[in-house]
Design a protein around this motif. Structure first.
Motif, PDB file in Angstrom:
ATOM      1  N   GLN A 184      33.402  24.668  39.991  1.00  7.15           N
ATOM      2  CA  GLN A 184      33.484  23.279  40.457  1.00  7.15           C
ATOM      3  C   GLN A 184      34.463  22.474  39.603  1.00  7.15           C
ATOM      4  O   GLN A 184      35.260  21.697  40.130  1.00  7.15           O
ATOM      5  N   ALA A 185      34.400  22.649  38.282  1.00 10.43           N
ATOM      6  CA  ALA A 185      35.318  21.949  37.390  1.00 10.43           C
ATOM      7  C   ALA A 185      36.761  22.354  37.668  1.00 10.43           C
ATOM      8  O   ALA A 185      37.679  21.513  37.643  1.00 10.43           O
ATOM      9  N   SER A 186      36.967  23.625  37.951  1.00 11.71           N
ATOM     10  CA  SER A 186      38.329  24.093  38.259  1.00 11.71           C
ATOM     11  C   SER A 186      38.857  23.449  39.533  1.00 11.71           C
ATOM     12  O   SER A 186      40.042  23.095  39.627  1.00 11.71           O
ATOM     13  N   ILE A 187      37.970  23.305  40.520  1.00 12.77           N
ATOM     14  CA  ILE A 187      38.390  22.657  41.771  1.00 12.77           C
ATOM     15  C   ILE A 187      38.745  21.197  41.522  1.00 12.77           C
ATOM     16  O   ILE A 187      39.776  20.700  42.007  1.00 12.77           O
ATOM     17  N   LEU A 188      37.899  20.480  40.748  1.00 12.86           N
ATOM     18  CA  LEU A 188      38.194  19.075  40.444  1.00 12.86           C
ATOM     19  C   LEU A 188      39.519  18.939  39.702  1.00 12.86           C
ATOM     20  O   LEU A 188      40.322  18.054  39.996  1.00 12.86           O
TER      21      LEU A 188
ATOM     22  N   ALA B 159      46.933  26.558  43.124  1.00 17.53           N
ATOM     23  CA  ALA B 159      45.877  26.516  42.102  1.00 17.53           C
ATOM     24  C   ALA B 159      44.577  26.012  42.702  1.00 17.53           C
ATOM     25  O   ALA B 159      43.488  26.485  42.340  1.00 17.53           O
ATOM     26  N   LEU B 160      44.657  25.079  43.651  1.00 20.79           N
ATOM     27  CA  LEU B 160      43.448  24.574  44.296  1.00 20.79           C
ATOM     28  C   LEU B 160      42.804  25.656  45.164  1.00 20.79           C
ATOM     29  O   LEU B 160      41.568  25.824  45.154  1.00 20.79           O
ATOM     30  N   ILE B 161      43.641  26.401  45.885  1.00 21.59           N
ATOM     31  CA  ILE B 161      43.104  27.485  46.721  1.00 21.59           C
ATOM     32  C   ILE B 161      42.427  28.524  45.842  1.00 21.59           C
ATOM     33  O   ILE B 161      41.334  29.038  46.167  1.00 21.59           O
ATOM     34  N   ASP B 162      43.049  28.861  44.718  1.00 18.82           N
ATOM     35  CA  ASP B 162      42.462  29.841  43.798  1.00 18.82           C
ATOM     36  C   ASP B 162      41.136  29.330  43.246  1.00 18.82           C
ATOM     37  O   ASP B 162      40.159  30.096  43.141  1.00 18.82           O
ATOM     38  N   ALA B 163      41.080  28.044  42.922  1.00 16.21           N
ATOM     39  CA  ALA B 163      39.831  27.481  42.393  1.00 16.21           C
ATOM     40  C   ALA B 163      38.752  27.475  43.459  1.00 16.21           C
ATOM     41  O   ALA B 163      37.570  27.740  43.162  1.00 16.21           O
ATOM     42  N   GLU B 164      39.105  27.218  44.697  1.00 13.59           N
ATOM     43  CA  GLU B 164      38.122  27.231  45.780  1.00 13.59           C
ATOM     44  C   GLU B 164      37.611  28.653  46.025  1.00 13.59           C
ATOM     45  O   GLU B 164      36.420  28.860  46.324  1.00 13.59           O
ATOM     46  N   ALA B 165      38.533  29.650  45.909  1.00 15.18           N
ATOM     47  CA  ALA B 165      38.107  31.048  46.067  1.00 15.18           C
ATOM     48  C   ALA B 165      37.132  31.433  44.952  1.00 15.18           C
ATOM     49  O   ALA B 165      36.121  32.114  45.209  1.00 15.18           O
ATOM     50  N   ASN B 166      37.423  31.064  43.743  1.00 15.75           N
ATOM     51  CA  ASN B 166      36.509  31.350  42.636  1.00 15.75           C
ATOM     52  C   ASN B 166      35.166  30.672  42.845  1.00 15.75           C
ATOM     53  O   ASN B 166      34.112  31.212  42.491  1.00 15.75           O
ATOM     54  N   MET B 167      35.214  29.492  43.443  1.00 17.15           N
ATOM     55  CA  MET B 167      33.976  28.784  43.726  1.00 17.15           C
ATOM     56  C   MET B 167      33.142  29.544  44.749  1.00 17.15           C
ATOM     57  O   MET B 167      31.906  29.697  44.589  1.00 17.15           O
ATOM     58  N   ALA B 168      33.790  30.045  45.801  1.00 23.14           N
ATOM     59  CA  ALA B 168      33.066  30.812  46.819  1.00 23.14           C
ATOM     60  C   ALA B 168      32.470  32.066  46.226  1.00 23.14           C
ATOM     61  O   ALA B 168      31.320  32.445  46.529  1.00 23.14           O
TER      62      ALA B 168
END
Length: 398
Positions: free
Chosen positions: A167-171, A109-118
């Motif tokens: 950013q919120a998803s990553i946090l 889930a963290l990797i997915d959130a970081e991808a969405n952030m990019a």
């Protein structure tokens, strides 16, 4: 002839009686004269000792941790790791790992959130570039002010919002990943563990219970009338705790931290809370030398006010605020005393007596101020007097 006999015979009898009376009277011995003995009461005395005294208030209580926590899982998953110290009675440090929930899903889930952030950042940069191109084209066509839509500002705001959402998803993903590690919130002892290796837990599942080892506290009931003998109603007073450790009576030192400020409706007692730092001696700066275990029953001696001059006297010797004293002239004198408090069968006297006073400890039938008294002259006389006094006191009590 007969008439003469009748006259002479009574006279003879009277003479014989008179002679016998005189003879018997002379034979009687006078009573022996005994020396006069003064009937002075004999009393037993004890010498009074007056010295500085510190008052104490007695109480009792159960040793409990100041902080205790029921830990629950904040994310769901399978338990894949348990610490060896995560057992009943184990000691753990603040931040120490207790258990780990399978983190794979939360890492993904963290990797997915970081991808969405990019992706959101890339779209934001693209939109900013397009906005600059639109502004340049507008200026080349006309001199009028462009609208926000013409400059693509709504699209830019939308991309900025996407970046903030990413950013919120990553946090959130990082926080959930951190929650897969169950750690101790403070130095503590494990009271119970409710999970096992391989078990599945959901959000809110109880994991275990911790007892803080930093500070222990004891609720001490104190009668409201006893608070007057404590400075500041007991707050910050030193407490000597007495309990059993390994079958022997031991002592610990604690301090009153606070008063609960209310009177218990059931016991009618006020409660003072004593605290003892590092009860299990886990740090090097502990004041005590033996661990004080949670759940121990202890008797507490709260150090109270200090009296410069005081003495303890049996309660039965004080009558109407007076104590019988044998003065230097061996006469009875009643000393008026000030009673500070009562302790069991004794009373604490703060004034009225001085060191060296001879306090009469034996009973007197009719004590009168100024009456003459005497001390026992030998041991047997003293013992007889003591036995008689004890018998008299016992009969009075009965």
């Amino acid at each position: 002839m007969t008439r003469k006999k009748q006259i002479i015979l009574p006279i003879v009898i009277i003479l014989i009686g008179a002679i016998l009376f005189v003879v018997f009277k002379n034979m009687k011995k006078p009573p022996e004269e005994k020396p006069e003995v003064e009937n002075i009461p004999i009393v037993a005395v004890e010498e009074v000792t007056v010295s500085p005294m510190t008052l104490k208030v007695e109480s009792y209580g159960i040793v409990l941790p100041k902080y205790e926590t029921e830990m629950v899982a904040q994310v769901s998953g399978q338990i894949v790791e348990l610490s060896p110290v995560f057992i009943r009675g184990g000691f753990v440090k603040k931040g120490q790992l207790l258990a780990r929930i399978d983190p794979n899903d939360y890492q993904a889930a963290l990797i997915d959130a970081e991808a969405n952030m990019a992706s959101a950042k890339a779209s934001l940069e693209k939109e900013r570039a397009q906005g600059k191109v639109a502004e340049s084209e507008w200026k080349s066509i006309t001199d009028t002010s462009p609208t926000e839509l013409s400059l693509r500002k709504p699209q830019l705001a939308q991309e900025i919002a996407r970046v903030k959402s990413a950013q919120a998803s990553i946090l959130r993903a990082k926080r959930n990943l951190e929650r897969t590690e169950i750690r101790a919130p403070y130095d503590s002892m494990i009271e119970s563990r409710m999970i096992g290796l391989g078990s599945f837990v959901g959000t809110g599942t109880k994991v275990g219970k911790l007892l803080g080892t930093g500070v222990a506290q004891i609720r001490l009931p104190v009668a409201d009338s006893q608070l007057q003998f404590l400075d500041g109603n007991g707050v910050n007073s030193t407490v000597l705790l007495e309990g059993t450790y390994s079958g022997a009576t031991k002592e610990w030192t604690a301090k009153i931290n606070r008063s609960e400020g209310v009177i218990d409706t059931t016991s009618r007692m006020s409660y003072l809370v004593a605290e003892i730092q590092d009860p299990y001696l886990l740090s090097s700066h502990s004041e005590n030398t033996l661990p004080l275990r949670f759940g121990s029953y202890v008797n507490a001696h709260i150090i109270g006010q200090s009296l410069t001059q005081a003495t303890s006297v049996p309660r039965y010797l004080v009558k109407n605020g007076r104590v019988a004293i044998l003065d230097e002239e061996s006469t009875l004198h009643f000393a008026v005393v000030d009673i500070v408090r009562q302790e069991g069968s004794n009373v604490i006297i703060s004034s009225g007596l001085k060191s060296g006073d001879r306090m009469i400890v034996s009973a007197l039938d009719y004590p009168i101020d100024g009456m003459k008294l005497a001390l026992p002259t030998n041991k047997s006389e003293l013992e007889e007097k003591s036995d008689a006094d004890e018998t008299q006191i016992a009969s009075v009590k009965d």
